[in-house]
Design an enzyme around this catalytic site. Structure first.
Site, PDB file in Angstrom:
ATOM      1  CD  GLU A   5      37.077  38.373  34.877  1.00 40.53           C
ATOM      2  OE1 GLU A   5      37.262  38.951  33.781  1.00 40.53           O
ATOM      3  OE2 GLU A   5      36.307  38.803  35.756  1.00 40.53           O
ATOM      4  NE  ARG A  48      32.662  40.848  48.140  1.00 39.01           N
ATOM      5  CZ  ARG A  48      33.187  41.804  47.390  1.00 39.01           C
ATOM      6  NH1 ARG A  48      32.408  42.713  46.844  1.00 39.01           N
ATOM      7  NH2 ARG A  48      34.469  41.865  47.186  1.00 39.01           N
ATOM      8  CE  LYS A 108      40.021  39.299  41.005  1.00 40.45           C
ATOM      9  NZ  LYS A 108      39.780  38.078  40.176  1.00 40.45           N
TER      10      LYS A 108
END
Length: 561
Positions: free
Chosen positions: A36, A261, A271
């Site tokens: 994104e 992750r 983020k």
């Protein structure tokens, strides 16, 4: 599977791909990396990049770089450009550059298909009411009073939502699945919301934007993705991914596979929290060298080779863990050790006068550029009557087994000769201003006295030739391994106040001062340094410490510090 394939490090995802190719399920491999554009990529994203691009390349396929640009309130072209730069810097090339916004019309049409088939409806409950009706992990949800809204009415409202007739939050479009499902993601999830905001690519064309879960799987299908690799938090979303594709005329049905992750200690990988650090001024931008962003790591001196090697060593699994930052630092040391040219720099200088060296003379000594790689050749090191040494390399009243310079003591100057400290000159406050030393001319390399041994060797820089430099020494951004571990405290309380030390008056060799942004060196006995990509200029160097020569944090832990 070939012998070459079996010799490569494997993991459960790679095994799935091999089985799919061997069985004929797929004739090629197409993966995607879908960031994104609402911030910079971080070291955790690099794991996904290496996995997606590396896996497809290994089997002759390709990877799409697809921007998940479905939230115009937080996204920008600047972030998109930064992401492109990061992926390229890591050494990967995308087969195609795509955007979720490329498919806005198709996504809308598929939503209309759901409504017409009684599998989606326009909702009037507020966001808070939707959460209340949704239930909990232990209690089923309740049907919305609008769940049985006639399809024609929902189609009319959905069309007017698109046209911009309503304010933000007035309506949403929900999939009609199962409000009693044990998987809370299947309890009539929202798939469209009103956002009366311009999009950085589509402008004012749209007033409704798809949710990630809706856009993600359909975009995969449109692009013919074979293996949709996601991190573990999307494992519970996989039934929703499959339900959407099973209930629309999708061109194909990609397989979603989840993996753990990549998390590091002494930092944060959220983020949202990284954005907070930037916007509140706790760091100096997304590319601050203390940040775990790829732009920050690049500016600090990390190489793409070291990051790829790090994630290759860490492997791929379904087990969540927090990796010691020292492992990443060792990957950088291993990379720079074999290719960083050597040089000398004095960070906290004190002057030494070689009283028996002729006034006004100078000479150039020959030293290897790299002691283990003769192909890199030699460099010239300037020597004159006055030199700089590290203040820590002299002690007036040293403890036992102190093998550096002391009154009456001897050390060898790196690449030069042995010197003896004869006199200590101090300022009125007692601070050492300069040392008067004599050198042993017979102790030069190639002369009979060169074999004379002393226990200490120190680095130095010629005062007549050295160039002043600003050196920035970076440390862990946080003072505790897991800043988010204590839910009762704000993670900002754990910011390390000593994460940056600026040394304004270090002294470096002339060839270092002539370096370009991005050039790196091993400063002998000190660490690995790189010219800052933003502030360093030839003749006016600013150097960032990328990593120390040794893992000082590991030594502190071992000592109980």
């Amino acid at each position: 599977m070939s012998a070459e394939e079996t010799s490569r490090p494997t993991n459960f995802i790679r095994n799935i791909v091999i089985d799919d190719l061997d069985s004929g399920k797929h004739s090629t491999v197409v993966t995607r990396f879908p960031p994104e554009p609402n911030g910079h990529l971080h070291i955790g994203h690099a794991k996904s990049i290496c996995l997606n691009f590396g896996l497809a390349a290994e089997f002759g396929g390709g990877t799409h770089l697809r921007f998940d640009d479905t939230n115009p309130l937080k996204e920008s072209e600047d972030f998109a450009r930064a992401i492109l730069a990061d992926v390229s810097w890591l050494g990967f090339e995308w087969k195609e550059l795509r955007h979720a916004s490329d498919y806005f019309e198709q996504l809308y049409d598929y939503a209309v298909h759901l409504i017409r088939n009684g599998k989606a409806y326009v909702e009037e409950l507020s966001a808070e009411q939707i959460r209340e009706y949704r239930g909990t992990l232990t209690e089923p949800g309740r049907d919305s009073p609008w769940r049985d809204r006639p399809a024609e009415e929902s189609l009319d409202l959905f069309d007017r939502m698109r046209a911009g007739e309503f304010e933000d939050g007035r309506y949403v479009l929900r999939a009609r699945i199962d409000m009693s499902s044990p998987n809370i993601n299947l309890r009539d999830p929202v798939i469209y919301r009103i956002r009366n905001a311009p999009h950085h690519r589509t402008g004012d064309a749209w007033h409704i934007y798809p949710m990630y879960d809706w856009a993600h799987g359909i975009s995969d299908a449109i692009e013919g993705i074979t293996h949709s690799l996601c991190t573990l938090e999307f494992e519970d979303h996989r039934p929703l991914y499959d339900w959407f594709l099973d209930n629309i005329p999708a061109p194909c049905h990609p397989q979603q596979i989840e993996f753990a992750r990549g998390n590091l200690d002494y930092t944060v990988m959220s983020k949202r929290r990284l954005r907070q650090l930037v916007e509140e001024g706790h760091v100096n931008g997304w590319d601050d060298p203390r940040m775990p962003t790829l732009s920050g790591l690049r500016r600090r001196g990390y190489t793409p080779e070291s990051i790829r090697a790090f994630w290759n060593e860490m492997g791929v699994s379904k087990s969540e863990s927090i990796i010691d930052m020292g492992v990443l630092e060792n990957a950088l040391r291993n990379d720079l050790n074999v290719r960083a040219p050597r040089s000398m720099a004095v960070l906290d200088p004190v002057k030494v006068v070689l009283t028996n060296y002729p006034e006004g003379e100078e000479e150039w000594l020959e030293a290897p550029v790299h002691p283990q790689d003769e192909s890199m050749g030699t460099r010239q090191v300037a020597l004159s009557r006055k030199i700089w040494i590290e203040r820590a390399d002299f002690m007036e009243d040293p403890p036992r087994k102190y093998f550096r310079l002391k009154p009456g003591g001897e050390v060898r100057l790196r690449h030069a000769f042995i010197i003896r400290c004869d006199d200590v000159i101090k300022d009125a406050d007692g601070t050492v201003r300069e040392l008067h030393c004599t050198f042993d001319p017979e102790s030069r390399s190639g002369l009979p006295g060169a074999s004379r041994k002393v226990k200490g060797t120190i680095h130095w820089v010629s005062a007549a030739h050295g160039v002043r430099a600003e050196v920035r020494q970076y440390d862990r951004l946080f003072s505790v391994p897991n800043p988010l571990g204590d839910k009762s405290r704000d993670f900002l309380e754990f910011l390390n106040p000593d994460s940056l030390e600026v040394i304004p008056d270090a002294v470096v060799e002339p060839e270092v001062a002539r370096g370009e942004p991005g050039d790196f060196y091993q400063f002998e006995r000190t660490g690995y340094f790189v010219h800052d990509s933003e502030d360093s200029r030839p003749g006016s160097p600013v150097l960032n410490r990328a990593v120390t020569l040794r893992d000082t944090w590991a030594r502190l832990r071992k000592a109980g510090g």
